[in-house]
Design a protein around this motif. Structure first.
Motif, PDB file in Angstrom:
ATOM      1  N   UNK A 136     -32.533  54.211 -17.266  1.00  0.00           N
ATOM      2  CA  UNK A 136     -33.174  53.099 -18.317  1.00  0.00           C
ATOM      3  C   UNK A 136     -32.183  51.913 -17.932  1.00  0.00           C
ATOM      4  N   UNK A 137     -32.668  50.671 -18.024  1.00  0.00           N
ATOM      5  CA  UNK A 137     -32.047  49.428 -17.507  1.00  0.00           C
ATOM      6  C   UNK A 137     -32.054  48.469 -18.728  1.00  0.00           C
ATOM      7  N   UNK A 138     -33.005  48.746 -19.942  1.00  0.00           N
ATOM      8  CA  UNK A 138     -33.013  47.646 -20.954  1.00  0.00           C
ATOM      9  C   UNK A 138     -33.680  48.295 -22.227  1.00  0.00           C
ATOM     10  N   UNK A 139     -33.715  47.404 -23.169  1.00  0.00           N
ATOM     11  CA  UNK A 139     -34.381  47.917 -24.327  1.00  0.00           C
ATOM     12  C   UNK A 139     -35.888  47.976 -24.242  1.00  0.00           C
TER      13      UNK A 139
ATOM     14  N   UNK B 298     -27.920  57.327 -23.930  1.00  0.00           N
ATOM     15  CA  UNK B 298     -28.926  57.632 -22.981  1.00  0.00           C
ATOM     16  C   UNK B 298     -29.266  59.081 -23.518  1.00  0.00           C
ATOM     17  N   UNK B 299     -29.586  59.366 -24.887  1.00  0.00           N
ATOM     18  CA  UNK B 299     -29.910  60.573 -25.316  1.00  0.00           C
ATOM     19  C   UNK B 299     -31.058  60.297 -26.184  1.00  0.00           C
ATOM     20  N   UNK B 300     -32.345  61.055 -25.701  1.00  0.00           N
ATOM     21  CA  UNK B 300     -33.600  61.012 -26.545  1.00  0.00           C
ATOM     22  C   UNK B 300     -33.535  62.145 -27.667  1.00  0.00           C
ATOM     23  N   UNK B 301     -33.855  62.123 -28.864  1.00  0.00           N
ATOM     24  CA  UNK B 301     -33.947  63.014 -29.924  1.00  0.00           C
ATOM     25  C   UNK B 301     -35.387  63.201 -30.283  1.00  0.00           C
ATOM     26  N   UNK B 302     -36.082  64.117 -29.976  1.00  0.00           N
ATOM     27  CA  UNK B 302     -37.435  64.517 -30.341  1.00  0.00           C
ATOM     28  C   UNK B 302     -37.673  65.371 -31.394  1.00  0.00           C
ATOM     29  N   UNK B 303     -38.309  65.299 -32.463  1.00  0.00           N
ATOM     30  CA  UNK B 303     -38.572  65.881 -33.663  1.00  0.00           C
ATOM     31  C   UNK B 303     -40.118  66.503 -33.382  1.00  0.00           C
ATOM     32  N   UNK B 304     -40.492  67.711 -33.741  1.00  0.00           N
ATOM     33  CA  UNK B 304     -41.668  68.080 -33.809  1.00  0.00           C
ATOM     34  C   UNK B 304     -41.915  69.427 -33.000  1.00  0.00           C
ATOM     35  N   UNK B 305     -43.118  69.778 -32.901  1.00  0.00           N
ATOM     36  CA  UNK B 305     -43.416  70.979 -32.220  1.00  0.00           C
ATOM     37  C   UNK B 305     -44.085  70.669 -30.960  1.00  0.00           C
ATOM     38  N   UNK B 306     -43.234  70.711 -29.779  1.00  0.00           N
ATOM     39  CA  UNK B 306     -43.866  70.250 -28.656  1.00  0.00           C
ATOM     40  C   UNK B 306     -42.762  71.143 -27.669  1.00  0.00           C
TER      41      UNK B 306
END
Length: 65
Positions: free
Chosen positions: A8-11, A37-45
């Motif tokens: 990722x380079x920008x917003x 650089x951390x994605x936090x995913x919530x849900x059932x996937x």
């Protein structure tokens, strides 16, 4: 689940990924911290689906255990 995202380079990269991930079935929220650089995913996937989706957008993705 937490995923390390690279490339990722920008917003705009963050907003694009959050939008794409948020559209996946089962995802309640998708938030990405540009600094860590951390994605936090919530849900059932499935983690594999999230990783594949991030990679299809052109970024690196690794599940953080």
């Amino acid at each position: 689940m937490n995923i390390q995202v690279t490339g990722m380079h920008c917003g705009s990269c963050v907003r694009t990924l959050e939008h794409v991930l948020g559209k996946l079935d089962g995802v309640k929220t998708a938030k990405i911290d540009f600094q860590t650089e951390v994605a936090t995913i919530e849900g059932q996937v499935e983690a594999d689906l999230v990783l594949e989706t991030i990679r299809e957008e052109g970024y690196g993705a690794t599940l953080i255990s």
